[in-house]
Design a protein around this motif. Structure first.
Motif, PDB file in Angstrom:
ATOM      1  N   MET A  21       0.804  -1.100   0.031  1.00 22.95           N
ATOM      2  CA  MET A  21      -0.025  -0.103   0.063  1.00 22.95           C
ATOM      3  C   MET A  21       0.914   1.442  -0.014  1.00 22.95           C
ATOM      4  O   MET A  21       0.786   2.128  -0.675  1.00 22.95           O
ATOM      5  N   LYS A  22       1.725   1.081   0.900  1.00 22.86           N
ATOM      6  CA  LYS A  22       2.858   2.462   0.784  1.00 22.86           C
ATOM      7  C   LYS A  22       3.646   2.667  -0.443  1.00 22.86           C
ATOM      8  O   LYS A  22       3.687   3.515  -0.617  1.00 22.86           O
ATOM      9  N   LYS A  23       4.006   1.354  -1.174  1.00 25.68           N
ATOM     10  CA  LYS A  23       4.516   1.783  -2.508  1.00 25.68           C
ATOM     11  C   LYS A  23       3.615   2.376  -3.429  1.00 25.68           C
ATOM     12  O   LYS A  23       3.860   3.091  -4.400  1.00 25.68           O
ATOM     13  N   LEU A  24       2.301   1.916  -3.345  1.00 28.27           N
ATOM     14  CA  LEU A  24       1.322   2.455  -4.298  1.00 28.27           C
ATOM     15  C   LEU A  24       1.213   3.875  -4.186  1.00 28.27           C
ATOM     16  O   LEU A  24       1.076   4.688  -4.965  1.00 28.27           O
ATOM     17  N   PHE A  25       1.102   4.360  -3.020  1.00 20.13           N
ATOM     18  CA  PHE A  25       1.035   5.778  -2.583  1.00 20.13           C
ATOM     19  C   PHE A  25       2.139   6.295  -3.125  1.00 20.13           C
ATOM     20  O   PHE A  25       1.974   7.536  -3.749  1.00 20.13           O
ATOM     21  N   LEU A  26       3.335   6.200  -2.691  1.00 21.96           N
ATOM     22  CA  LEU A  26       4.800   6.752  -3.382  1.00 21.96           C
ATOM     23  C   LEU A  26       4.759   6.808  -4.686  1.00 21.96           C
ATOM     24  O   LEU A  26       4.839   7.886  -5.481  1.00 21.96           O
ATOM     25  N   LYS A  27       4.114   5.454  -5.523  1.00 21.15           N
ATOM     26  CA  LYS A  27       4.210   5.706  -6.956  1.00 21.15           C
ATOM     27  C   LYS A  27       3.081   6.533  -7.334  1.00 21.15           C
ATOM     28  O   LYS A  27       3.486   7.313  -8.518  1.00 21.15           O
ATOM     29  N   CYS A  28       2.161   6.539  -6.707  1.00 21.83           N
ATOM     30  CA  CYS A  28       0.862   7.480  -7.357  1.00 21.83           C
ATOM     31  C   CYS A  28       1.577   9.093  -7.032  1.00 21.83           C
ATOM     32  O   CYS A  28       1.233   9.931  -8.011  1.00 21.83           O
ATOM     33  N   PHE A  29       2.046   9.256  -6.025  1.00 22.59           N
ATOM     34  CA  PHE A  29       2.658  10.711  -5.604  1.00 22.59           C
ATOM     35  C   PHE A  29       3.686  11.018  -6.538  1.00 22.59           C
ATOM     36  O   PHE A  29       3.593  12.114  -7.006  1.00 22.59           O
ATOM     37  N   PHE A  30       4.636  10.185  -6.979  1.00 23.76           N
ATOM     38  CA  PHE A  30       5.587  10.141  -7.847  1.00 23.76           C
ATOM     39  C   PHE A  30       4.976  10.550  -9.397  1.00 23.76           C
ATOM     40  O   PHE A  30       5.511  11.713  -9.940  1.00 23.76           O
ATOM     41  N   TYR A  31       4.041   9.889  -9.785  1.00 23.86           N
ATOM     42  CA  TYR A  31       3.501  10.074 -11.002  1.00 23.86           C
ATOM     43  C   TYR A  31       2.796  11.411 -11.125  1.00 23.86           C
ATOM     44  O   TYR A  31       2.704  11.950 -12.161  1.00 23.86           O
ATOM     45  N   ALA A  32       2.130  11.714  -9.991  1.00 22.67           N
ATOM     46  CA  ALA A  32       1.308  13.104  -9.904  1.00 22.67           C
ATOM     47  C   ALA A  32       2.382  14.278 -10.165  1.00 22.67           C
ATOM     48  O   ALA A  32       2.040  14.957 -10.917  1.00 22.67           O
ATOM     49  N   ILE A  33       3.358  14.048  -9.584  1.00 28.41           N
ATOM     50  CA  ILE A  33       4.631  15.091  -9.641  1.00 28.41           C
ATOM     51  C   ILE A  33       4.901  15.207 -10.859  1.00 28.41           C
ATOM     52  O   ILE A  33       5.041  16.260 -11.657  1.00 28.41           O
ATOM     53  N   LEU A  34       5.210  14.294 -11.654  1.00 28.38           N
ATOM     54  CA  LEU A  34       5.638  14.081 -13.150  1.00 28.38           C
ATOM     55  C   LEU A  34       4.691  14.740 -13.998  1.00 28.38           C
ATOM     56  O   LEU A  34       4.823  15.318 -14.651  1.00 28.38           O
ATOM     57  N   ILE A  35       3.368  14.475 -13.728  1.00 33.63           N
ATOM     58  CA  ILE A  35       2.242  14.795 -14.662  1.00 33.63           C
ATOM     59  C   ILE A  35       2.175  16.404 -14.250  1.00 33.63           C
ATOM     60  O   ILE A  35       1.819  17.157 -15.528  1.00 33.63           O
ATOM     61  N   VAL A  36       2.265  17.002 -13.238  1.00 35.68           N
ATOM     62  CA  VAL A  36       2.009  18.385 -12.856  1.00 35.68           C
ATOM     63  C   VAL A  36       3.593  19.217 -13.606  1.00 35.68           C
ATOM     64  O   VAL A  36       3.086  20.159 -14.231  1.00 35.68           O
ATOM     65  N   LEU A  37       4.535  18.640 -13.394  1.00 35.73           N
ATOM     66  CA  LEU A  37       5.717  18.953 -14.131  1.00 35.73           C
ATOM     67  C   LEU A  37       5.758  19.176 -15.746  1.00 35.73           C
ATOM     68  O   LEU A  37       6.093  20.184 -16.296  1.00 35.73           O
ATOM     69  N   ALA A  38       5.171  17.968 -16.207  1.00 36.23           N
ATOM     70  CA  ALA A  38       4.594  18.076 -17.753  1.00 36.23           C
ATOM     71  C   ALA A  38       3.748  18.936 -17.995  1.00 36.23           C
ATOM     72  O   ALA A  38       4.122  19.662 -19.281  1.00 36.23           O
ATOM     73  N   LEU A  39       2.667  19.154 -17.421  1.00 31.61           N
ATOM     74  CA  LEU A  39       1.830  20.258 -17.706  1.00 31.61           C
ATOM     75  C   LEU A  39       2.148  21.565 -17.756  1.00 31.61           C
ATOM     76  O   LEU A  39       2.100  22.475 -18.409  1.00 31.61           O
ATOM     77  N   GLU A  40       2.994  21.745 -16.530  1.00 30.88           N
ATOM     78  CA  GLU A  40       4.009  23.029 -16.451  1.00 30.88           C
ATOM     79  C   GLU A  40       4.653  23.561 -17.700  1.00 30.88           C
ATOM     80  O   GLU A  40       4.739  24.304 -18.384  1.00 30.88           O
ATOM     81  N   VAL A  41       5.413  22.355 -17.908  1.00 35.08           N
ATOM     82  CA  VAL A  41       6.424  22.742 -19.351  1.00 35.08           C
ATOM     83  C   VAL A  41       5.275  22.949 -20.728  1.00 35.08           C
ATOM     84  O   VAL A  41       5.887  23.615 -21.362  1.00 35.08           O
ATOM     85  N   TYR A  42       4.281  21.992 -20.506  1.00 30.70           N
ATOM     86  CA  TYR A  42       3.374  22.102 -21.925  1.00 30.70           C
ATOM     87  C   TYR A  42       2.828  23.698 -21.899  1.00 30.70           C
ATOM     88  O   TYR A  42       2.597  24.240 -22.948  1.00 30.70           O
ATOM     89  N   VAL A  43       2.409  23.884 -20.767  1.00 30.95           N
ATOM     90  CA  VAL A  43       2.002  25.539 -20.694  1.00 30.95           C
ATOM     91  C   VAL A  43       2.903  26.449 -21.001  1.00 30.95           C
ATOM     92  O   VAL A  43       2.368  27.378 -21.807  1.00 30.95           O
ATOM     93  N   ARG A  44       4.099  26.214 -20.498  1.00 27.46           N
ATOM     94  CA  ARG A  44       5.308  27.263 -20.775  1.00 27.46           C
ATOM     95  C   ARG A  44       5.735  27.263 -22.366  1.00 27.46           C
ATOM     96  O   ARG A  44       5.608  28.301 -23.067  1.00 27.46           O
ATOM     97  N   ILE A  45       5.678  26.094 -22.981  1.00 32.10           N
ATOM     98  CA  ILE A  45       6.080  25.809 -24.365  1.00 32.10           C
ATOM     99  C   ILE A  45       5.118  26.474 -25.431  1.00 32.10           C
ATOM    100  O   ILE A  45       5.578  27.270 -25.982  1.00 32.10           O
ATOM    101  N   PHE A  46       3.964  26.304 -24.984  1.00 35.87           N
ATOM    102  CA  PHE A  46       2.875  26.786 -25.856  1.00 35.87           C
ATOM    103  C   PHE A  46       2.204  27.997 -25.415  1.00 35.87           C
ATOM    104  O   PHE A  46       1.120  28.651 -26.192  1.00 35.87           O
ATOM    105  N   HIS A  47       2.724  28.617 -24.567  1.00 36.09           N
ATOM    106  CA  HIS A  47       2.389  30.094 -23.894  1.00 36.09           C
ATOM    107  C   HIS A  47       0.736  30.240 -23.902  1.00 36.09           C
ATOM    108  O   HIS A  47       0.329  30.945 -24.476  1.00 36.09           O
ATOM    109  N   LEU A  48       0.163  29.059 -23.028  1.00 33.13           N
ATOM    110  CA  LEU A  48      -1.253  29.203 -22.933  1.00 33.13           C
ATOM    111  C   LEU A  48      -1.651  30.037 -21.746  1.00 33.13           C
ATOM    112  O   LEU A  48      -3.038  30.417 -21.654  1.00 33.13           O
ATOM    113  N   THR A  49      -0.801  30.795 -21.084  1.00 32.51           N
ATOM    114  CA  THR A  49      -1.307  31.910 -20.083  1.00 32.51           C
ATOM    115  C   THR A  49      -0.245  32.992 -20.162  1.00 32.51           C
ATOM    116  O   THR A  49       0.739  33.008 -20.945  1.00 32.51           O
TER     117      THR A  49
END
Length: 323
Positions: free
Chosen positions: A1-29
């Motif tokens: 359960m602990k590993k699942l939680f850590l994986k979810c947290f890790f992937y959530a961080i990666l998704i947020v970072l990827a979206l941040e890069v996407y917004v910056r590259i395409f100048h969406l804001t």
């Protein structure tokens, strides 16, 4: 359960970072220029900034801004002299023009119609009439050299106060916390498309629930509603009187840019009775066969700005250039 939680947290961080890069590259804001209050207690943008303004969902409006050495969005610097003919446009976001490239602003459109005329744009989002006339009075030395000053005035928004003071709510946006939050482009994008609106509205909903009115709250009659509206209009007219008297409003040199259709008769009558000059653009916008506003808010689109520029150019031709 602990590993699942850590994986979810890790992937959530990666998704947020990827979206941040996407917004910056395409100048969406949008980029956020910094603001400040100068030595005259005038609120404006920090000089010599450039960036891009993004409004509407899916980058419906993308435009470049440039803050000049005076602290206003403009395509050139201001250097009023006795020899040249200069006109100042003073107002809020409609004059500021972040919704269009700074080199295609209302002022530039006016200059394209007239020769040997320089248009200086003193637009700043949120400016009301108190802000505008305080600005002109504060820079009296410069404005004395300018041949005419046109104030953009919306009756319902711009006459709510009779005394100038710095709007602290706007200046709070320059706090260290807000500056740090502005650097998170993904957060800005989510705010701009309304994803975080429920979170922003939650405090107000809680307050409204706590302070909710009883079910038998009195419903105003039409007569009562009209009386309240009339009192508000009279207060706004009185505020206009106070401000124009305090700042020695120059009736020969100053003119108001207004929409007659959105201005109550009591104010129009006062302007006419006391010889305040104004330019009405309502009929010109109404006559357009194509939309004059942006599709997601009330700011003028390129067509609307062309029409406003034409109206201003005609006024300059019929008054200043003929004098």
């Amino acid at each position: 359960m602990k590993k699942l939680f850590l994986k979810c947290f890790f992937y959530a961080i990666l998704i947020v970072l990827a979206l941040e890069v996407y917004v910056r590259i395409f100048h969406l804001t949008k980029d956020y220029p910094s603001r400040y209050v100068d030595e005259f207690e005038v609120e404006k943008w920090v000089p010599n900034q450039s960036g891009f303004s993004v409004t509407g969902n899916r980058r419906q409006n993308f435009s470049e801004y440039h803050i000049n050495n005076y602290g206003f969005n403009s395509y050139h610097e201001y250097n009023p002299t006795e020899e040249k003919v200069e006109v100042a446009l003073v107002g809020d976001s409609f004059i500021e023009g972040f919704h269009q490239n700074y080199y295609n602003s209302i002022g530039k459109k006016v200059e394209n119609r007239l020769e040997h005329i320089e248009i200086y744009e003193f637009g700043y989002a949120g400016y009301d009439f108190a802000d505008q006339i305080h600005l002109v009075d504060s820079y009296k030395k410069e404005f004395d050299l300018i041949d005419s000053v046109i104030f953009g005035l919306k009756f319902e928004n711009d006459l709510t106060r009779a005394e100038y003071n710095v709007v602290q709510d706007r200046m709070q946006l320059e706090s260290p916390l807000y500056k740090k939050l502005r650097k998170i482009k993904l957060l800005g994008y989510l705010l701009s498309i309304g994803v975080l609106d429920p979170v922003k509205q939650l405090p107000n909903k809680v307050i409204s629930f706590i302070n909710r009115e009883p079910d038998d709250k009195k419903v105003l009659s039409e007569q009562e509603r009209l009386l309240i509206e009339s009192e508000k209009h009279n207060t706004y007219v009185e505020n206009f009187k106070i401000l124009t008297k305090k700042y020695n409003y120059n009736k020969e040199k100053f003119v108001l840019l207004i929409d007659e259709n959105a201005t109550p008769k009591v104010f129009l009558d006062y302007l006419k009775q006391h010889n305040f000059k104004y330019i009405d653009f309502s009929k010109h916008l109404q006559a357009s066969k194509t939309p004059t506003n942006l599709i997601y808010d009330k700011h003028w689109n390129n067509n609307g700005r062309k029409i406003i520029a034409k109206v201003i150019a005609e006024y300059i031709t019929n008054t200043i250039k003929n004098n």
